[in-house]
Design a protein around this motif. Sequence first.
Motif, PDB file in Angstrom:
ATOM      1  N   ARG A 183       0.824  -1.217   0.000  1.00 34.90           N
ATOM      2  CA  ARG A 183       0.000   0.000   0.000  1.00 34.90           C
ATOM      3  C   ARG A 183       0.856   1.265   0.000  1.00 34.90           C
ATOM      4  NH1 ARG A 183      -2.561  -2.838   4.427  1.00 34.90           N
ATOM      5  NH2 ARG A 183      -4.086  -4.231   3.534  1.00 34.90           N
ATOM      6  N   GLN A 184       1.845   1.314   0.868  1.00 32.60           N
ATOM      7  CA  GLN A 184       2.667   2.509   1.006  1.00 32.60           C
ATOM      8  C   GLN A 184       3.458   2.818  -0.266  1.00 32.60           C
ATOM      9  OE1 GLN A 184       2.463  -0.115   2.973  1.00 32.60           O
ATOM     10  NE2 GLN A 184       3.017   0.332   5.088  1.00 32.60           N
ATOM     11  N   LEU A 185       3.940   1.788  -0.939  1.00 30.09           N
ATOM     12  CA  LEU A 185       4.789   1.983  -2.108  1.00 30.09           C
ATOM     13  C   LEU A 185       4.058   1.737  -3.428  1.00 30.09           C
ATOM     14  CD1 LEU A 185       8.037   0.287  -0.764  1.00 30.09           C
ATOM     15  CD2 LEU A 185       7.453   2.713  -0.762  1.00 30.09           C
ATOM     16  N   ASP A 186       2.737   1.514  -3.352  1.00 31.60           N
ATOM     17  CA  ASP A 186       1.917   1.265  -4.529  1.00 31.60           C
ATOM     18  C   ASP A 186       2.529   0.151  -5.394  1.00 31.60           C
ATOM     19  OD1 ASP A 186      -0.317   1.612  -6.103  1.00 31.60           O
ATOM     20  OD2 ASP A 186       0.668   3.104  -7.396  1.00 31.60           O
ATOM     21  N   LEU A 187       2.852  -0.961  -4.746  1.00 34.86           N
ATOM     22  CA  LEU A 187       3.485  -2.096  -5.428  1.00 34.86           C
ATOM     23  C   LEU A 187       2.435  -3.017  -6.037  1.00 34.86           C
ATOM     24  CD1 LEU A 187       6.112  -3.035  -2.693  1.00 34.86           C
ATOM     25  CD2 LEU A 187       6.534  -1.776  -4.820  1.00 34.86           C
ATOM     26  N   ARG A 188       2.847  -3.789  -6.994  1.00 34.53           N
ATOM     27  CA  ARG A 188       1.996  -4.829  -7.544  1.00 34.53           C
ATOM     28  C   ARG A 188       2.062  -6.049  -6.641  1.00 34.53           C
ATOM     29  NH1 ARG A 188       4.089  -4.395 -13.651  1.00 34.53           N
ATOM     30  NH2 ARG A 188       3.104  -2.415 -14.129  1.00 34.53           N
ATOM     31  N   GLU A 189       1.078  -6.914  -6.819  1.00 28.42           N
ATOM     32  CA  GLU A 189       1.059  -8.151  -6.064  1.00 28.42           C
ATOM     33  C   GLU A 189       2.266  -9.006  -6.471  1.00 28.42           C
ATOM     34  OE1 GLU A 189      -3.068  -9.950  -4.900  1.00 28.42           O
ATOM     35  OE2 GLU A 189      -2.279 -11.043  -6.610  1.00 28.42           O
ATOM     36  N   SER A 190       2.976  -9.531  -5.493  1.00 30.69           N
ATOM     37  CA  SER A 190       4.145 -10.364  -5.769  1.00 30.69           C
ATOM     38  C   SER A 190       3.704 -11.757  -6.222  1.00 30.69           C
ATOM     39  CB  SER A 190       5.010 -10.478  -4.513  1.00 30.69           C
ATOM     40  OG  SER A 190       4.340 -11.243  -3.530  1.00 30.69           O
ATOM     41  N   GLU A 191       4.642 -12.510  -6.748  1.00 35.65           N
ATOM     42  CA  GLU A 191       4.356 -13.886  -7.155  1.00 35.65           C
ATOM     43  C   GLU A 191       3.903 -14.708  -5.949  1.00 35.65           C
ATOM     44  OE1 GLU A 191       6.789 -17.578  -9.079  1.00 35.65           O
ATOM     45  OE2 GLU A 191       7.166 -15.582  -9.910  1.00 35.65           O
ATOM     46  N   GLU A 192       4.531 -14.466  -4.814  1.00 35.27           N
ATOM     47  CA  GLU A 192       4.142 -15.173  -3.587  1.00 35.27           C
ATOM     48  C   GLU A 192       2.695 -14.853  -3.216  1.00 35.27           C
ATOM     49  OE1 GLU A 192       5.451 -15.573   1.113  1.00 35.27           O
ATOM     50  OE2 GLU A 192       6.562 -14.221  -0.189  1.00 35.27           O
ATOM     51  N   MET A 193       2.311 -13.581  -3.346  1.00 34.05           N
ATOM     52  CA  MET A 193       0.940 -13.195  -3.025  1.00 34.05           C
ATOM     53  C   MET A 193      -0.051 -13.812  -4.016  1.00 34.05           C
ATOM     54  SD  MET A 193       1.532  -9.256  -1.865  1.00 34.05           S
ATOM     55  CE  MET A 193      -0.182  -8.914  -1.532  1.00 34.05           C
ATOM     56  N   ARG A 194       0.314 -13.898  -5.281  1.00 33.78           N
ATOM     57  CA  ARG A 194      -0.560 -14.551  -6.267  1.00 33.78           C
ATOM     58  C   ARG A 194      -0.731 -16.031  -5.927  1.00 33.78           C
ATOM     59  NH1 ARG A 194       2.068 -10.881  -9.559  1.00 33.78           N
ATOM     60  NH2 ARG A 194       3.677 -12.368 -10.191  1.00 33.78           N
ATOM     61  N   ALA A 195       0.344 -16.668  -5.523  1.00 28.81           N
ATOM     62  CA  ALA A 195       0.260 -18.073  -5.122  1.00 28.81           C
ATOM     63  C   ALA A 195      -0.634 -18.228  -3.889  1.00 28.81           C
ATOM     64  CB  ALA A 195       1.653 -18.634  -4.842  1.00 28.81           C
ATOM     65  N   ASP A 196      -0.518 -17.296  -2.939  1.00 28.29           N
ATOM     66  CA  ASP A 196      -1.373 -17.328  -1.745  1.00 28.29           C
ATOM     67  C   ASP A 196      -2.837 -17.135  -2.127  1.00 28.29           C
ATOM     68  OD1 ASP A 196       0.816 -17.705  -0.065  1.00 28.29           O
ATOM     69  OD2 ASP A 196       1.040 -15.562   0.355  1.00 28.29           O
ATOM     70  N   ARG A 197      -3.113 -16.217  -3.055  1.00 29.91           N
ATOM     71  CA  ARG A 197      -4.490 -15.979  -3.508  1.00 29.91           C
ATOM     72  C   ARG A 197      -5.043 -17.245  -4.176  1.00 29.91           C
ATOM     73  NH1 ARG A 197      -7.114 -11.617  -3.707  1.00 29.91           N
ATOM     74  NH2 ARG A 197      -5.330 -10.221  -3.830  1.00 29.91           N
ATOM     75  N   ASP A 198      -4.243 -17.881  -5.018  1.00 30.11           N
ATOM     76  CA  ASP A 198      -4.669 -19.114  -5.681  1.00 30.11           C
ATOM     77  C   ASP A 198      -4.972 -20.202  -4.655  1.00 30.11           C
ATOM     78  OD1 ASP A 198      -4.362 -17.856  -8.138  1.00 30.11           O
ATOM     79  OD2 ASP A 198      -2.452 -18.858  -8.609  1.00 30.11           O
ATOM     80  N   TYR A 199      -4.111 -20.292  -3.631  1.00 26.24           N
ATOM     81  CA  TYR A 199      -4.319 -21.286  -2.578  1.00 26.24           C
ATOM     82  C   TYR A 199      -5.648 -21.029  -1.856  1.00 26.24           C
ATOM     83  CZ  TYR A 199      -3.697 -23.795   1.824  1.00 26.24           C
ATOM     84  OH  TYR A 199      -3.876 -24.613   2.913  1.00 26.24           O
ATOM     85  N   LEU A 200      -5.891 -19.794  -1.466  1.00 21.94           N
ATOM     86  CA  LEU A 200      -7.139 -19.456  -0.766  1.00 21.94           C
ATOM     87  C   LEU A 200      -8.358 -19.744  -1.632  1.00 21.94           C
ATOM     88  CD1 LEU A 200      -6.488 -16.084   1.094  1.00 21.94           C
ATOM     89  CD2 LEU A 200      -6.935 -18.316   2.095  1.00 21.94           C
ATOM     90  N   THR A 201      -8.276 -19.366  -2.907  1.00 23.81           N
ATOM     91  CA  THR A 201      -9.377 -19.603  -3.830  1.00 23.81           C
ATOM     92  C   THR A 201      -9.667 -21.096  -3.930  1.00 23.81           C
ATOM     93  OG1 THR A 201      -8.800 -17.614  -5.072  1.00 23.81           O
ATOM     94  CG2 THR A 201     -10.159 -19.237  -6.214  1.00 23.81           C
ATOM     95  N   GLY A 202      -8.613 -21.906  -3.998  1.00 25.08           N
ATOM     96  CA  GLY A 202      -8.780 -23.352  -4.066  1.00 25.08           C
ATOM     97  C   GLY A 202      -9.413 -23.936  -2.809  1.00 25.08           C
ATOM     98  N   VAL A 203      -8.957 -23.489  -1.645  1.00 26.62           N
ATOM     99  CA  VAL A 203      -9.523 -23.971  -0.381  1.00 26.62           C
ATOM    100  C   VAL A 203     -10.995 -23.579  -0.288  1.00 26.62           C
ATOM    101  CG1 VAL A 203      -9.469 -23.719   2.138  1.00 26.62           C
ATOM    102  CG2 VAL A 203      -7.339 -24.034   0.880  1.00 26.62           C
ATOM    103  N   ALA A 204     -11.302 -22.330  -0.624  1.00 24.57           N
ATOM    104  CA  ALA A 204     -12.686 -21.862  -0.564  1.00 24.57           C
ATOM    105  C   ALA A 204     -13.573 -22.671  -1.516  1.00 24.57           C
ATOM    106  CB  ALA A 204     -12.758 -20.370  -0.887  1.00 24.57           C
TER     107      ALA A 204
END
Length: 160
Positions: free
Chosen positions: A62-83
């Motif tokens: 948020r502070q540096l207006d960064l894009r989602e990292s590869e690790e964060m994309r993997a975490d999102r995919d994991y959560l989506t799969g569990v849900a």
Amino acid sequence: MNRAAHEAEPGQRSMYTRILVPLENSPSDQAILAHVRKLARLCDASIIVIHVADGWAARNIRQLDLRESEEMRADRDYLTGVAAELRAEGLDVDAILASGDPAREIADAAQREGCDLIALSTPGPPFFSALIYGSVADGVRHKSDVPVLMVRAKRTDAAK
């Protein structure tokens, strides 16, 4: 016992209606998910799975207006799969990917989402895993007014 024996009386709500489940994206998640599946069915509760990404990019996104990292994309995919898996079993599930300090983000999400229980797994040995993840569980316990259920992951859960 049958389910009817556990249901709330007419006009009363179940003991838990909305359960927040922090996940680590690790094999130990299976310990808490197995428990929460049963509890959610018993109480007719909805589930919110949450993962708090806490790497450098996640803590500064948020502070540096960064894009989602590869690790964060993997975490999102994991959560989506569990849900999706839990929904396929007939459960009402939402998923949240947060970033920052895990204990603070979990406590804040529980409050913001109107949860009446936080259910998380705590690690068994080895020592360093227990030290790191145990401190998150301890932090959640101290930062949240929402009751916290901790289920210890069996060594075999972490080894799977």
